[in-house]
Design an enzyme around this catalytic site. Structure first.
Site, short mmCIF file in Angstrom:
data_model
loop_
_atom_site.label_atom_id
_atom_site.label_comp_id
_atom_site.label_asym_id
_atom_site.label_seq_id
_atom_site.Cartn_x
_atom_site.Cartn_y
_atom_site.Cartn_z
N THR A 178 -11.82 -1.18 -2.60
CA THR A 178 -10.79 -1.76 -1.75
C THR A 178 -10.30 -0.68 -0.78
OG1 THR A 178 -10.06 -3.39 -3.34
CG2 THR A 178 -8.38 -2.58 -1.85
N GLY A 232 -7.49 -5.55 -10.32
CA GLY A 232 -6.35 -6.29 -9.78
C GLY A 232 -5.43 -6.94 -10.80
#
Ligand code: ASP
Length: 312
Positions: A178, A232
């Protein structure tokens, strides 16, 4: 891979700095920095992202302005090369904050952003990575089932944070990338942006922390700007970006808060990840509890980059 990552974050830093140098806003700087990394196939954002279980790219992004607390987010978009551009349009031109799926793509198209085909975001490296990963699932499922006794749970065979993000996977090409940026401009405003293709083999429609306000990204001039990466689901449980900036509002330095966030993530939910944090005073923190995280920063006095950050 290390060289490509250092090069990639360096290019992003240069793009963000160009904006700041000519007196541009922190918001523009983080947008431009993230666009560069979305366009760079090295990272798990934009083209070259991980594929979901169905072999598609599904992207999430958020951008937030510390001066106004305005934010723009997109989730599960499949036809945008630069989801952060669409997020920025939402921030600037919509009364809403968050759009998902087709509605987000429609909003982007109506605001002058060209849509692409999902295939345009897929690269052979990721097709191969998914194929190899899915081929390993029966073995993983068996191992997990034997451990938990729950052989038929649908999520079995999904990698866990400790396997992927803790670096237990001995495949050196495995990286989870990310992208994010934080910036402080001449007017004293801060901003943050985060963009991701999410996690490998994720279920279609799964949304991670990256694009959720306060989880993968946050910015407020009265505290700090933060962007996170990592598995996440644990990060979401702790609303980690907001948790971190709140420590700074309480008087702690970003360097300390970033490290504390990683300790908290590990201790509370066995999570693995990384974080970049910047206060309006220009203090910053970079921390990760994964084996590596590519980072780069520039101030008027110095510039540095790397793939490991020593604990303060
Ligand atoms: N946080 C991202 C997600 O869970 C993945 C990552 O940071 O690499 O979607």
């Amino acid at each position: 891979m290390v060289e490509a990552h250092v090069h990639g974050v360096g290019n992003a830093l240069a793009a963000g700095w160009r904006v700041l140098e000519r007196g541009g806003s922190a918001l523009d700087a983080v947008e431009e920095a993230v666009v560069i990394m979305e366009d760079d196939e090295t990272f798990d954002a934009g083209r070259g992202s991980f594929l979901n279980r169905d072999g598609k790219v599904q992207l999430d992004a958020l951008i937030m302005d510390g001066a106004t607390l305005r934010a723009g987010g997109v989730g599960c978009v499949e036809r945008l090369r630069n989801p952060v551009r669409a997020a920025r349009k939402i921030l600037s031109e919509s009364p809403h904050i968050y759009f998902v799926g087709e509605g987000a793509e429609k909003f982007a198209a109506q605001h002058g952003i060209a849509l692409c085909r999902n295939e345009d975001l897929i690269i052979p490296r990721e097709v191969e990575r998914l194929r190899e990963y899915q081929a390993k699932i029966p073995t993983l499922r068996q191992a997990q089932g034997e451990l938990s006794g729950a052989k038929n749970a649908p999520e079995m065979g999904h990698p866990t944070g400790s396997e992927l993000f803790a670096g237990a996977d001995d495949d050196p090409t495995t990286s989870v990338d990310t992208v994010g940026a934080v910036a402080l401009d001449r007017d004293g405003n801060i901003a943050a942006a985060t963009s991701t293709g999410g996690t490998l083999n994720k279920a279609p429609g799964r949304l991670g922390d990256s694009s959720l306000i306060g989880c993968g990204c946050y910015a407020d001039n009265v505290s700090a700007a933060a962007s996170t990466t990592g598995w996440g689901e644990p990060i979401m449980k702790l609303v980690l970006a907001k948790w971190t900036v709140d420590r700074i509002a309480a008087g702690n330095l970003p360097e300390w808060a970033a490290q504390e966030a990683m300790n908290y993530l590990k201790q509370r939910v066995s999570g693995h990840g990384g974080i970049i944090v910047l206060s309006p005073e220009g203090h910053f923190g970079i921390a990760h509890n994964t084996p590596r995280m590519a980072w780069a920063y520039r101030t008027v006095k110095q510039q540095e980059s790397g793939v490991e950050r020593d604990k303060p």
